[in-house]
Design a protein around this motif. Structure first.
Motif, PDB file in Angstrom:
ATOM      1  N   PHE A   1       0.849  -1.187   0.000  1.00  0.00           N
ATOM      2  CA  PHE A   1       0.000   0.000   0.000  1.00  0.00           C
ATOM      3  C   PHE A   1       0.891   1.246   0.000  1.00  0.00           C
ATOM      4  O   PHE A   1       1.956   1.265   0.639  1.00  0.00           O
ATOM      5  N   LEU A   2       0.427   2.256  -0.694  1.00  0.00           N
ATOM      6  CA  LEU A   2       1.237   3.467  -0.817  1.00  0.00           C
ATOM      7  C   LEU A   2       0.341   4.699  -0.705  1.00  0.00           C
ATOM      8  O   LEU A   2      -0.857   4.641  -0.977  1.00  0.00           O
TER       9      LEU A   2
ATOM     10  N   SER B   1       5.058   4.182   2.022  1.00  0.00           N
ATOM     11  CA  SER B   1       4.429   2.906   1.693  1.00  0.00           C
ATOM     12  C   SER B   1       4.457   1.975   2.896  1.00  0.00           C
ATOM     13  O   SER B   1       5.158   2.229   3.880  1.00  0.00           O
ATOM     14  N   ILE B   2       3.710   0.891   2.793  1.00  0.00           N
ATOM     15  CA  ILE B   2       3.701  -0.120   3.841  1.00  0.00           C
ATOM     16  C   ILE B   2       3.381  -1.475   3.230  1.00  0.00           C
ATOM     17  O   ILE B   2       2.510  -1.584   2.365  1.00  0.00           O
TER      18      ILE B   2
ATOM     19  N   ALA C   1      -3.003   3.999  -2.720  1.00  0.00           N
ATOM     20  CA  ALA C   1      -2.898   3.025  -3.803  1.00  0.00           C
ATOM     21  C   ALA C   1      -2.558   1.673  -3.199  1.00  0.00           C
ATOM     22  O   ALA C   1      -1.942   1.589  -2.129  1.00  0.00           O
ATOM     23  N   ALA C   2      -2.957   0.627  -3.905  1.00  0.00           N
ATOM     24  CA  ALA C   2      -2.695  -0.722  -3.428  1.00  0.00           C
ATOM     25  C   ALA C   2      -2.320  -1.617  -4.595  1.00  0.00           C
ATOM     26  O   ALA C   2      -2.761  -1.393  -5.726  1.00  0.00           O
TER      27      ALA C   2
ATOM     28  N   TYR D   1      -3.879   0.019  -7.819  1.00  0.00           N
ATOM     29  CA  TYR D   1      -5.259   0.459  -7.787  1.00  0.00           C
ATOM     30  C   TYR D   1      -5.316   1.698  -6.897  1.00  0.00           C
ATOM     31  O   TYR D   1      -4.865   1.655  -5.747  1.00  0.00           O
ATOM     32  N   PHE D   2      -5.859   2.770  -7.436  1.00  0.00           N
ATOM     33  CA  PHE D   2      -5.865   4.038  -6.719  1.00  0.00           C
ATOM     34  C   PHE D   2      -7.249   4.375  -6.194  1.00  0.00           C
ATOM     35  O   PHE D   2      -8.270   4.044  -6.809  1.00  0.00           O
ATOM     36  N   GLY D   3      -7.279   5.083  -5.057  1.00  0.00           N
ATOM     37  CA  GLY D   3      -8.505   5.692  -4.580  1.00  0.00           C
ATOM     38  C   GLY D   3      -8.774   6.967  -5.360  1.00  0.00           C
ATOM     39  O   GLY D   3      -8.005   7.364  -6.232  1.00  0.00           O
TER      40      GLY D   3
END
Lengths: 113, 114
Positions: free
Chosen positions: A33-34, A49-50, A91-92, A102-104
């Motif tokens: 996730f970023l 990120s994580i 984003a994920a 995949y972005f919000g």
């Protein structure tokens, strides 16, 4: 089908206070996730990120928290500064579908001096 | 250190014309991505390359769209017979292609189809 959701289109915070931006996702296959920050007329800039094996990652004023059971991600900015005013996207990545992100839909943060 | 660059930054065209955009990635990055962003939305994935090979394409990439990355360096995205619905910001990103791979974005090309 929006797999990454940012339900708050905008957020206003006083300078020096904490900004908390939230992100929810639906797909349990996401493993990375970023957060990106975007100024008008520029491309998104990577912030932090994580990985899904962690629940927290810190970088200076920015901390990202991951709650896998709730499928929830948050970005904390402390203290907030006027220069932080921008649109923030989470984003994920899904581990089994190549490398697309995949972005919000973004949250517009305004830090009031 | 040069980041990802895109050219042109803005393009205005008439419906039915063809347009081509260029992206130059960060020099040591093996992977290159194209995204499209419309107003109020986040970037949406279009396609990506590992070196010169195009490995994945989104359903969004209709047959009027074609992307190339000859020699694994810069990439071009061509849109043929443009439609008004193609108006958007086209973003390019690149990454090293290792592990938890972070994508770095260029400034984008803003396309307006009249």
């Amino acid at each position: 089908d929006q797999q990454v959701k940012q339900n708050s289109p905008s957020l206003s915070v006083q300078e020096g206070r904490i900004s908390i931006l939230n992100c929810d996702y639906t797909n349990s296959m996401f493993d990375y996730f970023l957060w990106y920050k975007k100024y008008p007329a520029e491309g998104p800039t990577f912030l932090i990120s994580i990985s899904s094996i962690k629940d927290k990652n810190e970088d200076g004023r920015f901390t990202v928290f991951l709650n896998k059971s709730a499928k929830h991600l948050s970005l904390h900015i402390v203290p907030s500064q006027p220069g932080d005013s921008a649109v923030y996207f989470c984003a994920a990545r899904r581990w089994n579908t190549g490398n697309q992100f995949y972005f919000g839909t973004g949250t517009s943060l305004t830090v009031i001096p | 250190d040069t980041g990802v660059s895109q050219d042109p930054r803005h393009k205005i065209t008439k419906r039915g014309q063809n347009v081509t955009f260029r992206c130059d990635p960060i020099s040591e990055h093996n992977r290159l991505y194209w995204y499209r962003q419309t107003l109020g939305q986040g970037p949406e994935f279009l396609t990506y390359f590992q070196n010169e090979a195009q490995l994945e394409k989104s359903r969004l990439l209709s047959d009027r769209f074609s992307a190339e990355r000859p020699k694994g360096s810069f990439s071009t995205l061509e849109i043929q017979r443009t439609e008004q619905g193609d108006s958007a910001m086209y973003l390019c990103a690149s990454s090293l292609g290792q592990g938890m791979d972070t994508q770095y974005f260029g400034p984008g090309t803003r396309l307006t189809v009249l």
